[in-house]
Design an enzyme around this catalytic site. Structure first.
Site, PDB file in Angstrom:
ATOM      1  N   ASP A 108      -5.302  45.145 -17.330  1.00 47.90           N
ATOM      2  CA  ASP A 108      -4.365  44.051 -17.059  1.00 47.90           C
ATOM      3  C   ASP A 108      -4.393  43.637 -15.602  1.00 47.90           C
ATOM      4  O   ASP A 108      -4.124  42.497 -15.267  1.00 47.90           O
ATOM      5  CB  ASP A 108      -2.944  44.470 -17.445  1.00 47.90           C
ATOM      6  CG  ASP A 108      -2.767  44.510 -18.950  1.00 47.90           C
ATOM      7  OD1 ASP A 108      -3.616  43.935 -19.642  1.00 47.90           O
ATOM      8  OD2 ASP A 108      -1.786  45.133 -19.405  1.00 47.90           O
ATOM      9  N   ASP A 116       4.007  33.644  -8.154  1.00 44.26           N
ATOM     10  CA  ASP A 116       5.184  34.385  -7.713  1.00 44.26           C
ATOM     11  C   ASP A 116       4.931  35.885  -7.712  1.00 44.26           C
ATOM     12  O   ASP A 116       5.451  36.605  -6.859  1.00 44.26           O
ATOM     13  CB  ASP A 116       6.413  34.025  -8.556  1.00 44.26           C
ATOM     14  CG  ASP A 116       6.148  34.026 -10.038  1.00 44.26           C
ATOM     15  OD1 ASP A 116       5.009  34.336 -10.448  1.00 44.26           O
ATOM     16  OD2 ASP A 116       7.072  33.705 -10.806  1.00 44.26           O
ATOM     17  N   GLU A 139      13.357  39.707  -6.571  1.00 41.14           N
ATOM     18  CA  GLU A 139      13.630  38.969  -7.798  1.00 41.14           C
ATOM     19  C   GLU A 139      12.592  39.283  -8.864  1.00 41.14           C
ATOM     20  O   GLU A 139      12.872  39.186 -10.064  1.00 41.14           O
ATOM     21  CB  GLU A 139      13.650  37.465  -7.488  1.00 41.14           C
ATOM     22  CG  GLU A 139      14.171  36.582  -8.605  1.00 41.14           C
ATOM     23  CD  GLU A 139      13.089  36.105  -9.550  1.00 41.14           C
ATOM     24  OE1 GLU A 139      13.425  35.687 -10.667  1.00 41.14           O
ATOM     25  OE2 GLU A 139      11.906  36.161  -9.167  1.00 41.14           O
ATOM     26  N   GLU A 140      11.396  39.675  -8.446  1.00 39.61           N
ATOM     27  CA  GLU A 140      10.308  39.928  -9.374  1.00 39.61           C
ATOM     28  C   GLU A 140      10.310  41.336  -9.956  1.00 39.61           C
ATOM     29  O   GLU A 140       9.529  41.624 -10.869  1.00 39.61           O
ATOM     30  CB  GLU A 140       8.964  39.674  -8.677  1.00 39.61           C
ATOM     31  CG  GLU A 140       8.760  38.262  -8.193  1.00 39.61           C
ATOM     32  CD  GLU A 140       8.803  37.239  -9.321  1.00 39.61           C
ATOM     33  OE1 GLU A 140       8.432  37.605 -10.464  1.00 39.61           O
ATOM     34  OE2 GLU A 140       9.220  36.096  -9.070  1.00 39.61           O
ATOM     35  N   ASP A 158      13.600  36.899  -2.573  1.00 39.83           N
ATOM     36  CA  ASP A 158      13.035  36.089  -3.649  1.00 39.83           C
ATOM     37  C   ASP A 158      11.698  35.612  -3.080  1.00 39.83           C
ATOM     38  O   ASP A 158      11.660  34.708  -2.242  1.00 39.83           O
ATOM     39  CB  ASP A 158      13.941  34.913  -3.987  1.00 39.83           C
ATOM     40  CG  ASP A 158      13.421  34.110  -5.178  1.00 39.83           C
ATOM     41  OD1 ASP A 158      12.257  34.313  -5.562  1.00 39.83           O
ATOM     42  OD2 ASP A 158      14.171  33.282  -5.716  1.00 39.83           O
ATOM     43  N   LEU A 160       9.090  33.855  -4.061  1.00 45.97           N
ATOM     44  CA  LEU A 160       8.663  32.455  -4.187  1.00 45.97           C
ATOM     45  C   LEU A 160       9.650  31.709  -5.074  1.00 45.97           C
ATOM     46  O   LEU A 160       9.444  31.569  -6.279  1.00 45.97           O
ATOM     47  CB  LEU A 160       7.239  32.358  -4.749  1.00 45.97           C
ATOM     48  CG  LEU A 160       6.605  30.970  -4.630  1.00 45.97           C
ATOM     49  CD1 LEU A 160       6.470  30.556  -3.158  1.00 45.97           C
ATOM     50  CD2 LEU A 160       5.245  30.927  -5.303  1.00 45.97           C
ATOM     51  N   ASP A 161      10.695  31.233  -4.469  1.00 45.25           N
ATOM     52  CA  ASP A 161      11.701  30.465  -5.185  1.00 45.25           C
ATOM     53  C   ASP A 161      11.144  29.093  -5.531  1.00 45.25           C
ATOM     54  O   ASP A 161      10.466  28.458  -4.727  1.00 45.25           O
ATOM     55  CB  ASP A 161      12.956  30.310  -4.322  1.00 45.25           C
ATOM     56  CG  ASP A 161      14.010  29.468  -4.997  1.00 45.25           C
ATOM     57  OD1 ASP A 161      14.677  29.995  -5.903  1.00 45.25           O
ATOM     58  OD2 ASP A 161      14.140  28.292  -4.633  1.00 45.25           O
ATOM     59  N   GLU A 321      19.438  35.572  -3.026  1.00 44.65           N
ATOM     60  CA  GLU A 321      19.454  34.120  -2.826  1.00 44.65           C
ATOM     61  C   GLU A 321      20.750  33.684  -2.143  1.00 44.65           C
ATOM     62  O   GLU A 321      20.730  33.138  -1.040  1.00 44.65           O
ATOM     63  CB  GLU A 321      19.298  33.399  -4.179  1.00 44.65           C
ATOM     64  CG  GLU A 321      17.939  33.593  -4.800  1.00 44.65           C
ATOM     65  CD  GLU A 321      17.807  32.961  -6.186  1.00 44.65           C
ATOM     66  OE1 GLU A 321      16.671  32.589  -6.557  1.00 44.65           O
ATOM     67  OE2 GLU A 321      18.830  32.852  -6.899  1.00 44.65           O
TER      68      GLU A 321
END
Length: 384
Positions: A108, A116, A139-140, A158, A160-161, A321
């Site tokens: 994978d 992101d 966030e990921e 975050d 890549l918002d 955020e």
């Protein structure tokens, strides 16, 4: 022109007077500063002109650890900026609208990755290489990642918002906040202390920032003594101080919200919007709507021109955020709220906790909150 390092060449960066991304946590502030040659070392006024100079000995008196950490964050964001600008030049990225397919062989990790995820890996690598970060909460990631037992800082981000906007070339951004590691939790198991360190209340932030990837790449940050924005000079690879002591106007004439959801809003929010766009509010001019649906871009415009940027439903994340952006807007003289409470005073209870978010000019925010019922409770599960 100075030759590009292999790393810089592979990601399309211009020659930069700062060090390549190696393990150089042993370097002092003075060494980093000496690596930045004229003309950007110090402006004629004596004030720092680059982000490295500003953090090192310009407008803030932070320690060497935070200087070095910012150096690594700056580098990571330059890499992300290059990838956002030319995603097809990186073989690890998925092509637009494509999904990894199962072939029955291979791993994978060899499959294409969305931008992101790649951005998250870039930031993690930079934070780890700095040697100054104990925990990264993203966030990921489902849970915070423990990096180092002796790292003095905690970073929430975050990476890549607005990444869903990339295919349409709409601005995106990186958001981050920095806390001190809570040494009193060091005796706890890694998973527990990683989470508790990441759930610090926003008033404990020591620094925060966002990077806007748009027609220009803007690095906006605060260390608790004003908000300052730096613009990437592609000819040198430096972030140049372009907006010192940025102050949001006390009132603007713009509101930013997805008003296609108007009929799902509570009465107070509908009444506020109806009032200001007719010019019948406390400010006797008609407001205009400006909405990009990219949090960093909408917030950046609001910070410069004033007004209010908002998402009235439980959608935006408190930890990585709402807290960092509220820190920045308060340092610029504005206000961050969930419609009722100051964002920075809300104690997080979950890493990915969501809430309504209202950011903007002080007078506009006070007027908005005076309508009382502005938090959207109806949430039919929008696709966009």
């Amino acid at each position: 022109m100075a030759s590009l390092s292999p790393t810089s060449r592979s990601i399309g960066l211009c020659p930069s007077p700062i060090f390549p991304p190696k393990h150089y946590s042993h370097l002092s502030r003075q060494t980093i500063r000496m690596a930045t040659p004229p003309p950007y070392a110090v402006a004629s006024s004596g004030k720092a002109s680059t982000l490295t100079e500003y953090v090192g000995d310009g407008g803030v008196g932070v320690g060497d650890d935070l200087v070095l950490l910012f150096h690594h964050i700056e580098y990571a964001c330059k890499r992300i900026a290059a990838l956002v600008a030319s995603p097809y030049n990186n073989s690890s990225l998925a092509k637009p609208m494509s999904l990894p397919t199962a072939t029955g062989s291979g791993s994978d990790r060899d499959a294409p990755k969305p931008l992101d995820i790649v951005s998250n890996e870039i930031i993690f690598s930079s934070l780890r290489n700095s040697g100054k970060v104990a925990v990264m909460a993203s966030e990921e990631d489902d849970t915070p990642v423990w990096i180092s037992d002796d790292g003095p800082y905690v970073v929430v981000t975050d990476p890549l918002d607005g990444s869903r906007n990339i295919e349409a070339s709409i601005p995106t951004g990186t958001i981050f906040g920095i806390y001190k590691r809570l040494a009193e939790l060091d005796h706890l198991p890694k998973e527990e202390k990683a989470l508790l360190n990441s759930l610090q209340v926003g008033t404990r932030l020591v620094a925060a920032g966002y990077v806007l990837y748009s027609s220009a790449t803007i690095f906006c940050t605060s260390f608790g003594a004003g908000t300052h924005a730096f613009t990437l000079d592609h000819s040198t690879g430096d972030f140049i101080l372009t907006h010192p002591s940025l102050t949001i106007p006390p009132r603007g004439q713009i509101y930013s919200v997805n008003d296609a959801r108007y009929f799902d809003w509570p009465e107070g929010l509908r009444k506020y919007i109806d009032t200001v766009r007719q010019g019948k509010g406390r400010y006797p001019k008609k407001y205009s709507a400006r909405y990009i649906c990219s949090l960093v871009a909408d917030f950046h415009r609001t910070l410069l021109y004033g007004g209010v940027a908002m998402n009235p439903r439980d959608h935006l994340r408190l930890v990585y955020e709402a807290n960092p952006l509220s820190f920045l807007v308060e340092q610029a003289g504005g206000k961050g709220s969930d419609g009722k409470n100051r964002i920075l005073s809300i104690q997080p209870i979950k890493l990915h906790q969501r809430l309504p978010l209202f950011l903007g000019s002080l007078e506009d925010m006070d007027e908005l909150e005076s309508y009382g019922d502005v938090q959207q409770k109806v949430n039919p599960g929008y696709e966009v």
